[in-house]
Design a protein around this motif. Structure first.
Motif, mmCIF file in Angstrom:
data_model
loop_
_atom_site.group_PDB
_atom_site.id
_atom_site.type_symbol
_atom_site.label_atom_id
_atom_site.label_comp_id
_atom_site.label_asym_id
_atom_site.label_seq_id
_atom_site.Cartn_x
_atom_site.Cartn_y
_atom_site.Cartn_z
ATOM 1 N N ASN A 181 0.850 -1.201 0.000
ATOM 2 C CA ASN A 181 0.000 0.000 0.000
ATOM 3 C C ASN A 181 0.882 1.246 0.000
ATOM 4 O OD1 ASN A 181 -1.844 2.064 0.449
ATOM 5 N ND2 ASN A 181 -3.054 0.884 1.936
ATOM 6 N N TRP B 32 1.229 14.292 -3.315
ATOM 7 C CA TRP B 32 0.256 13.915 -4.308
ATOM 8 C C TRP B 32 0.878 12.932 -5.287
ATOM 9 C CZ3 TRP B 32 -4.764 15.285 -4.043
ATOM 10 C CH2 TRP B 32 -5.101 16.310 -3.140
ATOM 11 N N PRO B 33 0.118 11.972 -5.764
ATOM 12 C CA PRO B 33 0.688 10.948 -6.663
ATOM 13 C C PRO B 33 1.398 11.528 -7.873
ATOM 14 C CG PRO B 33 -1.500 10.314 -5.972
ATOM 15 C CD PRO B 33 -1.292 11.720 -5.493
ATOM 16 N N THR C 90 -0.131 6.290 8.114
ATOM 17 C CA THR C 90 -0.925 6.305 6.882
ATOM 18 C C THR C 90 -1.094 7.748 6.399
ATOM 19 O OG1 THR C 90 -2.135 4.356 7.618
ATOM 20 C CG2 THR C 90 -3.081 5.619 5.798
ATOM 21 N N CYS C 91 -0.785 7.934 5.110
ATOM 22 C CA CYS C 91 -0.978 9.262 4.525
ATOM 23 C C CYS C 91 -2.476 9.517 4.312
ATOM 24 C CB CYS C 91 -0.270 9.366 3.180
ATOM 25 S SG CYS C 91 1.537 9.332 3.297
ATOM 26 N N PRO C 92 -2.929 10.747 4.475
ATOM 27 C CA PRO C 92 -4.343 11.061 4.168
ATOM 28 C C PRO C 92 -4.640 10.800 2.697
ATOM 29 C CG PRO C 92 -3.301 12.829 5.411
ATOM 30 C CD PRO C 92 -2.210 11.928 4.975
ATOM 31 N N SER C 93 -5.783 10.268 2.402
ATOM 32 C CA SER C 93 -6.172 9.984 1.019
ATOM 33 C C SER C 93 -6.382 11.299 0.260
ATOM 34 C CB SER C 93 -7.469 9.170 1.011
ATOM 35 O OG SER C 93 -7.871 8.889 -0.305
ATOM 36 N N PRO C 94 -5.898 11.395 -0.962
ATOM 37 C CA PRO C 94 -5.285 10.361 -1.810
ATOM 38 C C PRO C 94 -3.764 10.428 -1.811
ATOM 39 C CG PRO C 94 -5.870 12.210 -3.152
ATOM 40 C CD PRO C 94 -6.219 12.617 -1.744
ATOM 41 N N LEU C 95 -3.158 11.016 -0.795
ATOM 42 C CA LEU C 95 -1.708 11.179 -0.773
ATOM 43 C C LEU C 95 -1.018 9.825 -0.623
ATOM 44 C CD1 LEU C 95 -1.383 14.334 1.508
ATOM 45 C CD2 LEU C 95 -1.640 14.220 -0.990
ATOM 46 N N ILE C 96 0.223 9.791 -1.096
ATOM 47 C CA ILE C 96 1.050 8.580 -0.953
ATOM 48 C C ILE C 96 2.371 8.961 -0.303
ATOM 49 C CG2 ILE C 96 -0.013 7.435 -2.930
ATOM 50 C CD1 ILE C 96 2.459 8.205 -4.568
ATOM 51 N N SER D 153 0.190 4.256 0.376
ATOM 52 C CA SER D 153 -0.224 5.281 1.327
ATOM 53 C C SER D 153 0.248 4.964 2.750
ATOM 54 C CB SER D 153 -1.756 5.426 1.332
ATOM 55 O OG SER D 153 -2.223 5.851 0.066
ATOM 56 N N CYS E 106 4.243 12.800 2.870
ATOM 57 C CA CYS E 106 3.138 12.406 2.008
ATOM 58 C C CYS E 106 2.993 13.445 0.890
ATOM 59 C CB CYS E 106 1.854 12.322 2.822
ATOM 60 S SG CYS E 106 1.906 11.032 4.111
#
Length: 321
Positions: free
Chosen positions: A285, A317-318, A301-307, A287, A315
């Motif tokens: 995963n 942005w994709p 865990t990174c906040p969605s949608p960050l990876i 993230s 973290c």
């Protein structure tokens, strides 16, 4: 005087005649003459040094200064008696020693044989031709392996380390018995060390110093999901309420169905420790990542949608990767 001389000559003639007769019968022989005063005059015939036959001459004896006058007639032949004789004892062939060390026994039998048999009425040999004998063997010391003494009492617990461990120890000595005569030394170590988790002193200081963000009011305690350390003012250990575990991502206690507790997962193998401050990407995963604290990987865990970006340890942005 003349009569005596005639008697002596007569006896001498008879003796020579008998000896000549015996020599003719036995061939070449050794010759020995014996005169026994008061009994009889003997002509002793030796065959190869062994007495074989005697011719006894009955006689009358008159003792005169410096000579013996013998008179008599030829008697019967007399054969000497020969008694049995044993040989010397031969050294025994001994058995294998009964012990490898510390003193054992070897046994065996000495033997002897008849060196000369009895004949002509001589005495027979008595006793046995063998006899039991024994002797000591392998009298050197046996090796003594060392043995441990009982442990001493445990020392008091040491101070709590920055890794939140403290230890105590107890000792033993290899003198029960001491190894001697080439014996083996004691196996194992003379000191036994016992460790336990601790959450005080330097442990709390290090936990607060390794917070993810300096502004976080609380910090994770290693190997402890039921407690955390409050880093404001004094470093104090706090307990999560019942049914909750520490959530490092949210920096607060959270419900058990949201965040698990690693303490519940017992394993026989000790986990491999990571390096404090290290960030580790999750292979499945993007993230999810892990931050190492006190040798323990803490899931983040990174906040969605960050990876997670392992280069910046943050973290993103994709599209920025």
């Amino acid at each position: 005087m003349a009569v005596r001389l005639v008697i002596v000559l007569l006896v001498a003639f008879v003796a020579v005649s008998l000896f000549s007769e015996t020599s003719a019968r036995f061939g070449a022989v050794d010759r020995e003459f014996e005169a026994r005063i008061g009994h009889e005059f003997k002509i002793v015939v030796l065959l190869h040094g062994v007495r074989q036959q005697e011719h006894a001459v009955k006689y009358n004896i008159e003792r005169e200064p410096n000579r013996i006058v013998v008179a008599g007639l030829v008697g019967t032949h007399v054969i000497d008696k020969c008694h049995c004789e044993w040989s010397d004892w031969q050294e025994a062939v001994y058995s294998i020693c009964s012990e490898e060390c510390g003193g054992g026994i070897q046994s065996g039998y000495e033997t002897r044989t008849i060196a000369k048999h009895a004949y002509n009425g001589g005495n027979q040999c008595t006793g046995s031709s063998s006899r039991f004998v024994s002797r000591s063997c392998n009298t050197h010391h046996c090796p003594i392996d060392g043995g441990w003494s009982d442990y001493s009492e445990f020392s008091i617990w040491g101070s709590c380390s920055g890794d939140c461990f403290q230890s105590r120890n107890r000792n033993r000595t290899c003198d029960n018995p001491r190894p001697q005569y080439g014996g083996n030394k004691c196996d194992g170590e003379p000191m036994d060390v016992e460790t336990r988790d601790c959450y005080e002193g330097q442990c709390l200081d290090e936990s607060c110093n390794s917070r993810r963000r300096p502004t976080d009011p609380h910090a994770l305690l290693p190997r402890n999901c039921k407690q955390y350390v409050s880093c404001s003012h004094t470093h104090t250990v706090m307990n999560c309420s019942e049914g909750t575990n520490w959530n490092q991502e949210l920096v607060t206690c959270d419900h058990e169905h949201v965040v698990g507790c690693d303490d519940d997962n017992e394993t026989e193998d000790e986990p491999e420790l990571c390096t404090d401050g290290e960030f580790i990407s999750d292979e499945e995963n993007p993230s999810v990542y892990y931050r190492c604290s006190h040798g323990v990987e803490i899931q983040m865990t990174c906040p969605s949608p960050l990876i997670f970006n392992p280069e910046t340890h943050g973290c993103i942005w994709p599209l920025q990767k």
